[in-house]
Design a protein around this motif. Structure first.
Motif, short mmCIF file in Angstrom:
data_model
loop_
_atom_site.label_atom_id
_atom_site.label_comp_id
_atom_site.label_asym_id
_atom_site.label_seq_id
_atom_site.Cartn_x
_atom_site.Cartn_y
_atom_site.Cartn_z
N ALA A 39 -4.70 -10.56 -3.88
CA ALA A 39 -4.78 -10.56 -5.34
C ALA A 39 -3.42 -10.28 -5.96
N ALA A 40 -2.54 -9.61 -5.23
CA ALA A 40 -1.20 -9.33 -5.77
C ALA A 40 -0.45 -10.61 -6.08
N HIS A 41 -0.68 -11.64 -5.27
CA HIS A 41 0.07 -12.88 -5.44
C HIS A 41 -0.23 -13.54 -6.78
N ILE B 250 4.66 -4.21 -4.80
CA ILE B 250 5.99 -4.78 -4.57
C ILE B 250 6.09 -5.32 -3.15
N GLY B 251 5.63 -4.52 -2.18
CA GLY B 251 5.71 -4.97 -0.80
C GLY B 251 4.89 -6.22 -0.55
N LEU B 252 3.69 -6.28 -1.11
CA LEU B 252 2.85 -7.46 -0.92
C LEU B 252 3.48 -8.70 -1.55
N LEU B 253 4.05 -8.53 -2.74
CA LEU B 253 4.69 -9.67 -3.40
C LEU B 253 5.90 -10.17 -2.61
N GLY C 29 -3.13 -2.07 2.39
CA GLY C 29 -3.11 -1.77 3.81
C GLY C 29 -1.98 -2.44 4.58
N PRO C 30 -1.73 -3.74 4.36
CA PRO C 30 -0.70 -4.41 5.16
C PRO C 30 0.72 -3.88 4.94
N VAL C 31 0.95 -3.15 3.85
CA VAL C 31 2.31 -2.69 3.55
C VAL C 31 2.37 -1.17 3.38
N THR C 32 1.34 -0.47 3.84
CA THR C 32 1.34 0.99 3.69
C THR C 32 2.55 1.63 4.37
#
Length: 228
Positions: A23-25, A48-51, A203-206
């Motif tokens: 959803a961040a995208h 930020i990390g997800l983007l 979770g993917p960028v924790t």
């Protein structure tokens, strides 16, 4: 996090919709307005990390100089502390994939950030607007929550909102809490008719967010021991 006697809003926080990392995208290129050097990663490090993992541009405007976090220190007076915190901010954002060229420090006084309604606030409005002008691809702006219980955070929100009011193209505005989650007061929390709340699974960028936070050594360790 344990909050004693939380207001009704926080007792129901677990029921707020949790959106998937993808959803961040949908936010597109983002500008993060941070009251102090570190609020950008504390409040928005996950998004930020997800983007950046998706190669979506992220820009950051840090409003205050950060020199007021340890008043009275002789080893780290305000000017020296400001320089340290700026370097920490760049290091933290680098963990998340944001390059220094995408970060601007407005340098307003930590602990006395002027609001948009004061004459001194115009410099902050202009600074945020200049970031937007230099990044015409921005589609979403992340501001601190308007009633976050810290005067600098509220002032930073007002500066960002005022800057956005001068932009002809409508941009999506989102607000993120910092101190509202730590020292919640009933009047500071979002009202039911005021905001649509959602959470984001980071979770993917924790691990990246944790590394970004730990880059702020002056704020997360006992580096400065002589503050009053």
């Amino acid at each position: 996090m344990s909050i004693a006697n939380p207001p009704e809003f926080f007792r129901g926080l677990a029921e707020v919709p949790l959106l998937p990392p993808s959803a961040a995208h949908e936010l597109g290129p983002v500008l993060v307005v941070a009251p102090h050097p570190d609020d950008e990663v504390l409040g928005c490090g996950g998004v930020i990390g997800l983007l950046r993992q998706a190669q979506v541009p992220v820009y950051v405007a840090v409003v205050s100089d950060g020199g007021g976090s340890h008043p009275g220190s002789t080893r780290y007076p305000p000017a020296a502390l400001s320089a340290i915190r700026q370097a920490e901010s760049l290091a933290g954002l680098a963990h998340l994939g944001v390059h220094a060229a995408q970060v601007r420090f407005l340098g307003l006084p930590d602990g006395a950030v002027p609001s948009a309604t004061s004459g001194a606030g115009q410099a902050g409005i202009d600074g945020i607007r200049q970031v937007l002008d230099a990044a015409p691809d921005v589609r979403t702006v992340l501001l601190p929550w308007r009633r976050d219980p810290h005067a600098d955070h509220r002032a930073a929100w007002s500066l960002g909102a005022a800057a956005l009011d001068t932009v002809s193209q409508p941009l999506r505005r989102l607000e993120y809490p910092i101190w509202t989650l730590v020292h919640p007061q009933p009047d500071d929390s979002p009202r039911p008719d005021e905001a649509r709340l959602w959470r984001l699974d980071i979770g993917p960028v924790t691990a990246l967010k944790r590394a970004a936070i730990l880059a702020h050594v002056s704020q997360t360790t006992d580096l400065i021991t002589d503050a009053t």
